[in-house]
Scaffold this active site. Structure first.
Site, mmCIF file in Angstrom:
data_model
loop_
_atom_site.group_PDB
_atom_site.id
_atom_site.type_symbol
_atom_site.label_atom_id
_atom_site.label_comp_id
_atom_site.label_asym_id
_atom_site.label_seq_id
_atom_site.Cartn_x
_atom_site.Cartn_y
_atom_site.Cartn_z
ATOM 1 N N ASP A 1 35.712 29.501 38.892
ATOM 2 C CA ASP A 1 36.231 30.860 38.977
ATOM 3 C C ASP A 1 36.980 31.196 37.688
ATOM 4 O O ASP A 1 37.996 30.572 37.373
ATOM 5 C CB ASP A 1 37.167 30.951 40.186
ATOM 6 N N SER B 1 40.845 37.185 46.604
ATOM 7 C CA SER B 1 41.307 37.726 45.328
ATOM 8 C C SER B 1 42.588 38.545 45.560
ATOM 9 O O SER B 1 43.563 38.022 46.087
ATOM 10 C CB SER B 1 40.192 38.559 44.687
ATOM 11 N N HIS C 1 33.893 33.311 41.255
ATOM 12 C CA HIS C 1 34.907 34.064 42.002
ATOM 13 C C HIS C 1 34.351 34.801 43.219
ATOM 14 O O HIS C 1 35.076 35.028 44.183
ATOM 15 C CB HIS C 1 35.557 35.083 41.060
#
Length: 310
Positions: A261, A106, A288
């Protein structure tokens, strides 16, 4: 005995009065891997060590400026992407390392990419998850209701706290409320920002899981720091990463991306893969979060593979 118990930990000083918490775990003589946490603002946890074989890897972890246990707590002062890149170099010097393998998910993937573009000579390889390329398009998706066709109730809850005339800059409005001198207002907006993200984090979730995530991740550092970085386009020119991917073409790089995601949609990972020669893209049946079963399995397998080739 806990095989991940740090053989060294503490704080190191960086510029502008910040002190960053760090741990060194695993094999001090092993292959160095730097875990770069997400958020911005989450800090790292013991669970983040589980991707690495402690007999093989020398595992380096640190909480970025304002994140987790670093000081000052949740500070936005002199907290930019450029500063975080400088801090990585400071950490490597303290650890006595010239080269390191980067593991980031991320925001951690974003920061890893920026670091790799600036200092490719310092990197032996990269394993990235949940790609965010820090573009205006992604910001508009995340802050403009891009998820409402899948999570309409989540978006409605999040946006309901923003007056109609402030909805062109949702992130900036939330940040201003988090900085309110009214503690109740500040706490409400800090909590709701994190609740929004945790609500769309996993392929399968419920209120109980979200509540656990909000304990697991430090939402009081996550929310203000994430809003700070997003409202400033991560302190990067638009398309900075995409325009400089050629610099990464000789670095061994694997991208692991959840098909479903909703925080960082799969198209971002696909674009990155197409731009970087010799990169590998693995798409999992997941959202995610790094600890969804298939994603966790693939990340662990890839670290085992890299332990033999870097």
């Amino acid at each position: 005995m806990n095989k991940f118990y740090p053989y060294k930990r503490g704080y190191f000083d960086v510029t502008d009065g910040h002190q960053l918490y760090y741990e060194l775990c695993g094999n001090p003589k092993g292959k160095p891997v730097l875990f770069i946490h997400g958020g911005p603002g989450t800090g790292f946890t013991d669970n983040d060590k589980r991707f690495f074989n402690p007999e093989v890897w020398n595992i380096l972890l640190f909480d970025q400026r304002g994140s987790g246990r670093s000081k000052p707590f949740a500070s936005l002062e002199n907290n930019t992407t450029e500063k975080l890149v400088e801090d990585i170099n400071t950490f490597l010097k303290i650890a006595g390392l010239e080269k390191v393998f980067l593991f980031g998910g991320s925001w951690g993937a974003t920061l890893s990419l920026v670091y790799g573009i600036k200092f490719p000579q310092n990197i032996t390889g990269m394993l990235l998850r949940g790609i965010y390329l820090a573009t205006k398009e992604e910001r508009l998706y995340y802050m403009g209701g891009g998820i409402k066709n899948i999570f309409p109730e989540v978006w409605e809850r999040f946006i309901s706290l923003v007056p109609e005339d402030k909805r062109h800059h949702v992130d900036s409005y939330y940040l201003s409320q988090m900085q309110s001198k009214n503690n109740a207002v500040s706490e409400k907006y800090t909590y709701e920002w994190a609740y929004y993200e945790m609500s769309i984090l996993r392929l399968k979730t419920n209120h109980e899981q979200i509540a656990k995530d909000l304990i697991h991740y430090s939402y009081r550092t996550l929310s203000p720091l994430e809003a700070h970085f997003i409202s400033n386009n991560c302190f990067l020119p638009d398309n900075y990463i995409v325009d400089n991917t050629h610099i990464l073409s000789t670095i061994p790089l694997t991208i692991v991306q959840g098909r479903y995601d909703c925080v960082t949609p799969v198209i971002n990972a696909f674009k990155l893969h197409k731009k970087i020669k010799n990169s590998q893209l693995i798409i999992t049946t997941a959202g995610h979060a790094s600890y969804e079963e298939e994603t966790k399995k693939v990340l662990t397998e890839q670290m085992e593979r890299y332990s033999k080739i870097v």
